[in-house]
Design a protein around this motif. Sequence first.
Motif, PDB file in Angstrom:
ATOM      1  N   ARG A  21     -29.167 -45.280-133.618  1.00  0.00           N
ATOM      2  CA  ARG A  21     -29.960 -44.994-132.416  1.00  0.00           C
ATOM      3  C   ARG A  21     -29.319 -43.875-131.594  1.00  0.00           C
ATOM      4  NH1 ARG A  21     -30.482 -50.084-128.734  1.00  0.00           N
ATOM      5  NH2 ARG A  21     -28.341 -49.546-128.227  1.00  0.00           N
ATOM      6  N   PHE A  22     -27.996 -43.926-131.472  1.00  0.00           N
ATOM      7  CA  PHE A  22     -27.290 -42.876-130.744  1.00  0.00           C
ATOM      8  C   PHE A  22     -27.518 -41.515-131.399  1.00  0.00           C
ATOM      9  CE2 PHE A  22     -23.506 -40.163-130.786  1.00  0.00           C
ATOM     10  CZ  PHE A  22     -23.410 -39.837-129.445  1.00  0.00           C
ATOM     11  N   TYR A  23     -27.328 -41.442-132.704  1.00  0.00           N
ATOM     12  CA  TYR A  23     -27.458 -40.150-133.386  1.00  0.00           C
ATOM     13  C   TYR A  23     -28.899 -39.668-133.418  1.00  0.00           C
ATOM     14  CZ  TYR A  23     -22.591 -39.932-134.838  1.00  0.00           C
ATOM     15  OH  TYR A  23     -21.218 -39.820-134.846  1.00  0.00           O
ATOM     16  N   ASP A  24     -29.864 -40.558-133.510  1.00  0.00           N
ATOM     17  CA  ASP A  24     -31.261 -40.136-133.439  1.00  0.00           C
ATOM     18  C   ASP A  24     -31.529 -39.410-132.123  1.00  0.00           C
ATOM     19  OD1 ASP A  24     -31.819 -41.190-135.911  1.00  0.00           O
ATOM     20  OD2 ASP A  24     -32.930 -42.930-135.160  1.00  0.00           O
ATOM     21  N   ALA A  25     -30.956 -39.941-131.048  1.00  0.00           N
ATOM     22  CA  ALA A  25     -31.158 -39.322-129.735  1.00  0.00           C
ATOM     23  C   ALA A  25     -30.415 -37.998-129.607  1.00  0.00           C
ATOM     24  CB  ALA A  25     -30.707 -40.285-128.632  1.00  0.00           C
ATOM     25  N   GLU A  26     -29.265 -37.880-130.280  1.00  0.00           N
ATOM     26  CA  GLU A  26     -28.432 -36.686-130.128  1.00  0.00           C
ATOM     27  C   GLU A  26     -28.830 -35.554-131.064  1.00  0.00           C
ATOM     28  OE1 GLU A  26     -25.948 -35.967-127.917  1.00  0.00           O
ATOM     29  OE2 GLU A  26     -26.687 -37.791-126.946  1.00  0.00           O
ATOM     30  N   GLU A  29     -33.749 -37.712-135.807  1.00  0.00           N
ATOM     31  CA  GLU A  29     -33.714 -38.676-136.905  1.00  0.00           C
ATOM     32  C   GLU A  29     -33.511 -38.007-138.254  1.00  0.00           C
ATOM     33  OE1 GLU A  29     -36.431 -42.229-138.907  1.00  0.00           O
ATOM     34  OE2 GLU A  29     -37.078 -41.259-137.041  1.00  0.00           O
ATOM     35  N   ARG A  32     -29.904 -36.999-138.656  1.00  0.00           N
ATOM     36  CA  ARG A  32     -29.098 -38.220-138.740  1.00  0.00           C
ATOM     37  C   ARG A  32     -29.206 -38.831-140.129  1.00  0.00           C
ATOM     38  NH1 ARG A  32     -30.729 -43.463-139.905  1.00  0.00           N
ATOM     39  NH2 ARG A  32     -32.404 -43.347-138.350  1.00  0.00           N
ATOM     40  N   GLU A  81     -20.863 -44.857-126.287  1.00  0.00           N
ATOM     41  CA  GLU A  81     -22.311 -44.665-126.287  1.00  0.00           C
ATOM     42  C   GLU A  81     -22.953 -45.218-127.563  1.00  0.00           C
ATOM     43  OE1 GLU A  81     -23.626 -40.690-124.840  1.00  0.00           O
ATOM     44  OE2 GLU A  81     -21.469 -40.335-124.609  1.00  0.00           O
TER      45      GLU A  81
END
Length: 206
Positions: A21-26, A29, A32, A81
């Motif tokens: 979820r963190f990497y999807d936001a950063e 998807e 990631r 995070e």
Amino acid sequence: MTPKAVVFDIGNVLIEWQPERFYDAEIGEDRRRAMFAEVDLHGMNELVDQGHPFTETIYATAEKYPPWRDEIRMWHDRWIELATPAIDYSVRLMKALQAKGVPVFSLTNFGTGSYDYAATHYPFLREFDRDFISGHLRVTKPSEGIYARLEETSGLSGADLIFTDDRDDNIAAADARGWQTHLFEGPDGWAGRLISAGLLTEAEAR
């Protein structure tokens, strides 16, 4: 029988643990998914949980994959995070048990450095009656040894213990030792299980 101690997993029981979820936001998807397909990030984290150094393990992995170097280092540099937020209702249940004099133990796959870091953000991690942290014990769930260490140290075993975890394999390992167990799918279900076990009343659990 009424358990004599309650054993909590931490990730996705007391604190949400959602690296994807963190990497999807950063990074989105698609990127990631590409990174996770190329780099065994959960395997890297398993090494940390086994007691390998937090910083060195993650940074060494980052250097092995130059195209993903900055993103992999986020697993360390922005770790909190990835492990956020606290699951407040679960924390309240922990405190309600302790207020009644029921011992509460942790049994968690967690690195030593990452645990110390997490505890600066989540003070309740220092409030267990006993800690069983894989990074210190050098053995992770669902290996039999970590459950045996809890039994040996606490002097409790079998149905004296009730354990909640979000992973079927970890629960199965505790079931095999005769522990009372609850597969964690949310704090409401866990509250109901503690009530049915005779550890909390409806009022205390809410």
